[in-house]
Scaffold this motif. Structure first.
Motif, short mmCIF file in Angstrom:
data_model
loop_
_atom_site.label_atom_id
_atom_site.label_comp_id
_atom_site.label_asym_id
_atom_site.label_seq_id
_atom_site.Cartn_x
_atom_site.Cartn_y
_atom_site.Cartn_z
N ALA A 184 0.83 -1.20 0.00
CA ALA A 184 0.00 0.00 0.00
C ALA A 184 0.86 1.26 0.00
O ALA A 184 0.58 2.23 -0.72
N THR A 185 1.94 1.26 0.80
CA THR A 185 2.84 2.41 0.82
C THR A 185 3.51 2.60 -0.53
O THR A 185 3.64 3.73 -1.02
N THR A 186 3.94 1.50 -1.13
CA THR A 186 4.55 1.59 -2.46
C THR A 186 3.57 2.17 -3.47
O THR A 186 3.94 3.03 -4.29
N ALA A 187 2.33 1.72 -3.43
CA ALA A 187 1.33 2.22 -4.37
C ALA A 187 1.11 3.72 -4.20
O ALA A 187 1.00 4.46 -5.18
N ILE A 188 1.06 4.17 -2.96
CA ILE A 188 0.86 5.61 -2.71
C ILE A 188 2.05 6.40 -3.24
O ILE A 188 1.89 7.48 -3.83
N ARG A 189 3.27 5.88 -3.07
CA ARG A 189 4.45 6.58 -3.60
C ARG A 189 4.44 6.63 -5.12
O ARG A 189 4.85 7.63 -5.72
N ILE A 190 3.98 5.56 -5.75
CA ILE A 190 3.88 5.57 -7.21
C ILE A 190 2.94 6.67 -7.67
O ILE A 190 3.19 7.36 -8.67
N LEU A 191 1.87 6.87 -6.94
CA LEU A 191 0.87 7.87 -7.31
C LEU A 191 1.29 9.30 -6.99
O LEU A 191 0.87 10.24 -7.66
N THR A 192 2.13 9.47 -5.94
CA THR A 192 2.33 10.83 -5.43
C THR A 192 3.77 11.31 -5.39
O THR A 192 3.99 12.53 -5.27
N GLU A 193 4.77 10.44 -5.47
CA GLU A 193 6.15 10.86 -5.26
C GLU A 193 7.00 10.69 -6.51
O GLU A 193 6.68 9.90 -7.40
N ALA A 194 8.09 11.41 -6.54
CA ALA A 194 9.08 11.24 -7.62
C ALA A 194 9.87 9.96 -7.37
O ALA A 194 10.05 9.54 -6.22
N PRO A 195 10.35 9.31 -8.43
CA PRO A 195 11.09 8.06 -8.24
C PRO A 195 12.44 8.29 -7.57
O PRO A 195 13.08 9.33 -7.77
N ASN A 196 12.87 7.33 -6.78
CA ASN A 196 14.19 7.34 -6.18
C ASN A 196 15.15 6.66 -7.15
O ASN A 196 15.20 5.44 -7.23
N LEU A 197 15.92 7.46 -7.89
CA LEU A 197 16.84 6.93 -8.89
C LEU A 197 18.29 7.01 -8.43
O LEU A 197 19.21 6.98 -9.24
N THR A 198 18.49 7.09 -7.11
CA THR A 198 19.85 7.09 -6.57
C THR A 198 20.56 5.81 -6.99
O THR A 198 20.07 4.71 -6.76
N GLY A 199 21.69 5.96 -7.63
CA GLY A 199 22.44 4.81 -8.11
C GLY A 199 22.32 4.59 -9.60
O GLY A 199 23.11 3.83 -10.18
N VAL A 200 21.33 5.22 -10.25
CA VAL A 200 21.22 5.16 -11.70
C VAL A 200 21.95 6.38 -12.26
O VAL A 200 21.58 7.51 -11.96
N SER A 201 22.97 6.16 -13.05
CA SER A 201 23.83 7.27 -13.47
C SER A 201 23.94 7.34 -14.98
O SER A 201 23.46 6.46 -15.70
N ALA A 222 -2.37 -4.39 7.66
CA ALA A 222 -2.45 -5.24 6.47
C ALA A 222 -3.66 -4.80 5.67
O ALA A 222 -4.63 -4.27 6.22
N ARG A 223 -3.60 -5.01 4.37
CA ARG A 223 -4.69 -4.58 3.50
C ARG A 223 -5.53 -5.79 3.12
O ARG A 223 -5.00 -6.79 2.60
N PHE A 224 -6.83 -5.69 3.37
CA PHE A 224 -7.74 -6.80 3.11
C PHE A 224 -8.71 -6.41 2.01
O PHE A 224 -9.16 -5.27 1.91
N PHE A 256 -17.50 -15.33 -3.33
CA PHE A 256 -16.71 -14.32 -2.64
C PHE A 256 -15.26 -14.75 -2.65
O PHE A 256 -14.93 -15.92 -2.42
N THR A 257 -14.36 -13.80 -2.91
CA THR A 257 -12.92 -14.03 -2.81
C THR A 257 -12.37 -13.07 -1.78
O THR A 257 -12.64 -11.87 -1.83
N PHE A 258 -11.59 -13.59 -0.83
CA PHE A 258 -11.02 -12.79 0.24
C PHE A 258 -9.50 -12.75 0.07
O PHE A 258 -8.87 -13.77 -0.25
N GLY A 259 -8.90 -11.57 0.28
CA GLY A 259 -7.47 -11.44 0.09
C GLY A 259 -6.81 -10.61 1.17
O GLY A 259 -7.45 -9.80 1.85
N ARG A 260 -5.52 -10.85 1.36
CA ARG A 260 -4.69 -10.05 2.27
C ARG A 260 -3.46 -9.57 1.50
O ARG A 260 -2.76 -10.38 0.88
N ASP A 261 -3.19 -8.27 1.54
CA ASP A 261 -2.03 -7.66 0.89
C ASP A 261 -1.90 -8.08 -0.56
O ASP A 261 -0.81 -8.35 -1.07
N GLY A 262 -3.05 -8.16 -1.25
CA GLY A 262 -3.04 -8.45 -2.67
C GLY A 262 -3.08 -9.90 -3.05
O GLY A 262 -3.13 -10.23 -4.24
N PHE A 263 -3.08 -10.82 -2.07
CA PHE A 263 -3.07 -12.25 -2.36
C PHE A 263 -4.30 -12.93 -1.79
O PHE A 263 -4.82 -12.56 -0.73
N VAL A 264 -4.76 -13.96 -2.46
CA VAL A 264 -6.00 -14.64 -2.09
C VAL A 264 -5.83 -15.44 -0.81
O VAL A 264 -4.88 -16.20 -0.65
#
Length: 561
Positions: A224-241, A491-493, A502-510
């Motif tokens: 969930a944190t990664t998804a929010i960063r994809i939507l709102t933050e600039a990429p961390n390209l430290t190390g790509v030169s 955790a994300r349900f 009905f399908t139930f999932g946790r953190d993106g997995f069934v």
């Protein structure tokens, strides 16, 4: 052979002239076998599971899977050897591919640099150019799906692929959604109708960042944190030169219009080629021919980094390659596979043997996001306090919190929140020791279903009031967690309701599937739902954040639930 299970007594010994040697695994739709062809070579063979053979939609889905697998140029993926969707059972046979994944190489040898990194980027971009030229969007490009066998780069796993000129495709509710760190923001922000081939270019940028640094550009502690960063933050390209950094940054633009197409990406990479030489003992020539349109016959040759063959890893390589070949042909493979929970973040885990690997939970293509609430203020879910019950629903820094001295308390959602077919996803934190959180659905005030989330597992609950207005003993069916949910841990349900399933999932997995015909439609509520209330008055508390609801959309654009 390591990782291959013995055939079961109910398994056939031969299908379509192929002798079955063992099981590589199974999932919601298919069973994957290691098989021997009539000429003695080993192949990977997939069949529809027996209990689905009488359901016509699965045969049609399998037929579409075969058709798409055959359209992808074989130089950039594994080739389909044979398929017979009309056979009983339908089957698909894929060629055998032997070679490590990019995730393997970074795990064993560390990040790539110089000409090795440049060559990798060109090879993957060439594969995407050919895939898009065939009218296919991959939608699950990641290091585990970039294979580096002798002879070239192969982009594998078309289980998510769909036609680029149609709004829907082969992905259904029980198939793969993708791996969060490599999903383009337009896919996360709701609806698949806006997705085009530029989503694969975004994934290319994330893959290249990982190859160059060992981390993904938006890595967070949770999906969930990664998804929010994809939507709102600039990429961390430290190390790509070097010049490559600018190309990767452009590929990771949040607006698809600002990203290059795959062919434009290939041209950019060819114009910023590296002059640094890589030792010959870690290089093998790679075929990366670009199959152009009729008025463009460009051909590209690349060299990619691969490990020298080692006898001590031959057995694992054989098993891994068999599964990779199956996935490359458009198959959702099971068995020997990297740990899916680790791949939800940085793909640093090496392949491991699993008998029951996690299955990602995907929102159907015809569902559209109808509510996206961070649960930070009172817009949709209603704050209230009931002193006689010592219960309240309120907002604070943790999100939307439910507290109650007693076993059950529901917090109501927005008006119009009344669904039959839907998907709901929300992040849950158990605040107080012994608390079980509840997500009610198809609930009408007196009867309904619920997902009960406790520290040691989740439960599907169906309950109703008796003649006296009291809650009767509920039907409760357990779904065990693969890891506990500690107090204070989030955790994300997800709950997906389609018809009677009905399908139930946790953190993106069934977690589990359940069938239910009792309650046809109702509201979604959240709150506290205890499994074993304490004998003495005890305060229970759960917090909820970032709730999303999807519902089917009819041709006019209106929700049908």
């Amino acid at each position: 052979m390591a990782g291959v299970q013995a055939l079961r007594p109910s398994d056939q010994l031969q299908i379509g002239g192929y002798q079955l040697l063992g099981r590589l695994g199974e999932g919601g739709m298919g069973t994957v076998y290691l098989a021997q062809s009539p000429d003695g070579s080993q192949v990977a063979l997939k069949v529809i599971r027996d209990h689905l053979l009488d359901r016509g939609e699965f045969r049609e889905r399998f037929r579409g899977e075969v058709a798409r697998a055959k359209t992808v140029p074989p130089f950039c993926t594994a080739e389909v050897i044979e398929a017979d969707p009309d056979h009983d059972p339908p089957y698909l046979v894929a060629e055998y591919v032997d070679g490590p994944t990019l995730a393997d190489i970074v795990k064993e040898s560390g990040p790539l640099s110089g000409a090795a990194l440049q060559s990798l980027g060109i090879g993957v971009a060439t594969a995407l150019t050919a895939i898009h030229g065939a009218g296919i969007i991959h939608r699950d490009l990641k290091p585990g799906n970039v294979l580096l066998p002798r002879g070239g780069v192969k982009v594998i796993d078309f289980g998510l692929a769909r036609d680029s000129d149609t709004p829907t495709g082969i992905t259904q509710a029980d198939q793969v959604m993708g791996t969060v760190p490599y999903i383009a923001p337009e896919r996360l922000s709701g609806g698949l109708k806006a997705v085009n081939a530029k989503a694969d270019v975004f994934a290319w940028g994330a893959v290249m960042c990982y190859a160059a640094t060992g981390h993904t550009p938006f890595a967070g502690d949770t999906p969930a944190t990664t998804a929010i960063r994809i939507l709102t933050e600039a990429p961390n390209l430290t190390g790509v030169s070097g010049p490559l950094r600018d190309v990767v940054a452009q590929a990771l633009s949040k607006d698809p219009a600002e990203r290059p197409a795959a062919r434009e990406l290939l041209d950019l990479l060819m114009s910023v080629g590296s002059t640094r030489k890589v030792p010959q003992d870690v290089m093998i020539p790679a075929q990366a021919a670009y199959e152009a349109t009729a008025d463009d016959e460009t051909t590209v040759s690349t060299r990619v980094p691969v490990r020298k063959p080692r006898r001590r890893v031959r057995t694992l390589g054989i098993v891994l390659a068999a599964v990779i070949a199956l996935v490359a042909a458009g198959i959702f493979a099971y068995g020997v596979w990297p740990n899916a929970r680790s791949l939800a973040g940085d793909p640093t885990a090496s392949p491991s043997v699993q008998t029951s690997p996690p299955t990602p939970l995907n929102i159907p293509d015809n569902f559209q996001l109808v509510l996206d609430d961070p649960l930070t203020k009172s817009d949709n879910w209603i704050q209230r306090t009931e002193k006689e019950l010592d219960a309240r629903c309120f907002y604070d820094a943790r999100g939307f919190v439910t507290e109650v001295t007693g076993p059950v308390y529901r917090c109501q959602g927005p008006s119009g929140n009344n669904y039959r077919d839907f998907a709901v996803s929300v992040t849950v934190t158990l605040v107080a020791e012994g608390t079980c959180a509840g997500i009610w659905f198809r609930y009408n005030g007196s009867v309904g279903d619920a997902l009960q989330i406790c520290q040691d597992g989740a439960y599907f609950v169906r309950h109703e009031k008796d003649a006296n207005g009291d809650w009767s003993n509920p039907t409760r069916l357990a779904m065990a967690f693969d890891e506990p949910l500690a107090v204070g841990q989030s955790a994300r349900f997800t709950i997906l309701a389609v018809g009677d399933t009905f399908t139930f999932g946790r953190d993106g997995f069934v977690l589990d599937h359940r069938d239910e015909t009792t309650y046809p439609k109702g509201r979604i509520n959240i709150g506290v739902l205890q499994r074993d209330p304490a004998d003495q008055p005890t305060q229970y508390s759960a917090a909820f954040s970032h709730i999303q609801i999807w519902a089917p959309i009819d041709p006019s654009g209106r929700a049908t639930s």
